[in-house]
Design an enzyme around this catalytic site. Structure first.
Site, mmCIF file in Angstrom:
data_model
loop_
_atom_site.group_PDB
_atom_site.id
_atom_site.type_symbol
_atom_site.label_atom_id
_atom_site.label_comp_id
_atom_site.label_asym_id
_atom_site.label_seq_id
_atom_site.Cartn_x
_atom_site.Cartn_y
_atom_site.Cartn_z
ATOM 1 N N ARG A 17 -6.399 -6.230 29.564
ATOM 2 C CA ARG A 17 -6.542 -5.240 28.502
ATOM 3 C C ARG A 17 -6.778 -6.011 27.216
ATOM 4 N NH1 ARG A 17 -2.677 -0.150 27.045
ATOM 5 N NH2 ARG A 17 -1.080 -1.742 26.662
ATOM 6 N N ASP A 51 -14.844 -14.771 30.243
ATOM 7 C CA ASP A 51 -15.181 -16.172 30.476
ATOM 8 C C ASP A 51 -14.058 -16.951 31.154
ATOM 9 O OD1 ASP A 51 -17.741 -15.958 29.510
ATOM 10 O OD2 ASP A 51 -17.435 -17.179 27.708
ATOM 11 N N GLU A 59 -7.203 7.762 25.263
ATOM 12 C CA GLU A 59 -5.859 7.800 24.672
ATOM 13 C C GLU A 59 -5.893 8.406 23.271
ATOM 14 O OE1 GLU A 59 -4.315 3.838 24.411
ATOM 15 O OE2 GLU A 59 -6.232 2.977 23.816
ATOM 16 N N HIS A 115 -0.829 -4.839 23.359
ATOM 17 C CA HIS A 115 0.573 -4.764 22.941
ATOM 18 C C HIS A 115 1.358 -6.010 23.349
ATOM 19 C CE1 HIS A 115 0.245 -0.713 21.439
ATOM 20 N NE2 HIS A 115 -0.354 -0.343 22.558
ATOM 21 N N ASP A 126 -0.281 6.955 23.557
ATOM 22 C CA ASP A 126 -1.169 7.149 22.414
ATOM 23 C C ASP A 126 -1.824 8.520 22.430
ATOM 24 O OD1 ASP A 126 -0.808 4.841 20.919
ATOM 25 O OD2 ASP A 126 -2.230 3.692 22.107
#
Length: 253
Positions: A69, A83, A149, A44, A175
């Site tokens: 996230r 990475d 979620e 988001h 969610d």
């Protein structure tokens, strides 16, 4: 310096928050304030990978464990986050054991996973860390946290928890409520029963439960229910709350 959030969680609850905006200084401040970890959000939040890398550096400077996230459960997104130095990923919308296994395989190297191996990336200290040590550290100490979620994840929770390499299940209340056709109705008895069941089943499995909390009081409650990874608000929520309080104080007679 390596910050082993996995070890902290094994000892007890850890506290952190989520950062949606590009704000390395804010990340650094959160570490100096005494939090344990930060979740840099690319689902988001609008952060691109170069900005994520900068915020991971800021987390490391101030003693925070950086978790990212990812935008979605895709190996390419997970690879880039790992990475540049993420010590774990929070993977949204994991609704089956197969999807959980996909996330684990994207984080881990052989023999558990099939993540693309490059010993010259930041996570490997640009080649200054011996490759065998880097692989072993990644496989042993990075976190794979999947989000519950969606009601489909609840239905498949036992199978998800059985996936080797999944460290924890993190409840995304917004969610989840949406998938249950009750968006934002966090006090609905059916919703609260469902969330408690997720936590109880996760704790019983021996893996840790994570929870997004709206404030410290809610975090204290869920800590008492056995939740080990407490994510309290976000940088936007913290700033908005401080700004509202300041505005009220300035306008007071």
């Amino acid at each position: 310096m390596v910050f082993l959030l996995k070890e902290k969680i094994a000892r007890g609850a850890v506290n952190g928050t989520m950062v949606l905006t590009y704000a390395p200084a804010s990340v650094e401040i959160l570490g100096y304030a005494g939090l344990d970890y930060v979740i840099v959000d690319t689902e988001h939040g609008a952060n691109d990978i170069a900005e994520v890398e900068s915020m991971i550096r800021a987390a490391e400077v101030s003693g925070l464990t950086p978790v990212v996230r990812v935008t979605k459960n895709e190996p390419a997104y997970i690879l880039r986050a790992m990475d540049v130095g993420a010590r774990g990923v929070l993977v949204p919308q994991v609704n089956s054991a197969a999807e959980a296994d996909r996330a684990v395989r994207a984080v881990k190297y052989y023999p558990r996973g099939d993540r693309g191996l490059a010993g010259i990336v930041r996570a490997a200290r640009y080649g200054f860390q011996p490759l065998d040590r880097y692989i072993a550290d990644t496989n042993e100490n990075t976190l794979v946290i999947v989000q519950a979620e969606d009601i489909r994840a609840v239905d498949a929770l036992d199978e998800i928890l059985a996936v080797d390499g999944v460290d924890g299940v993190f409840v995304g209340p917004a969610d989840l409520s949406h998938s249950m056709a009750m968006p934002g109705r966090f006090d609905d008895p059916e919703f609260t029963r469902t969330v408690h069941a997720i936590v109880e089943r996760t704790v019983r499995s021996g893996k840790f439960a994570g929870m997004f909390c709206f404030d410290a009081a809610q975090a204290r409650y869920w800590r008492g229910q056995g939740v080990r990874m407490l994510c309290v608000g976000s940088d936007t929520m913290l700033f908005a709350g401080a700004a509202r309080a300041l505005a009220r104080e300035l306008k007071a007679d």
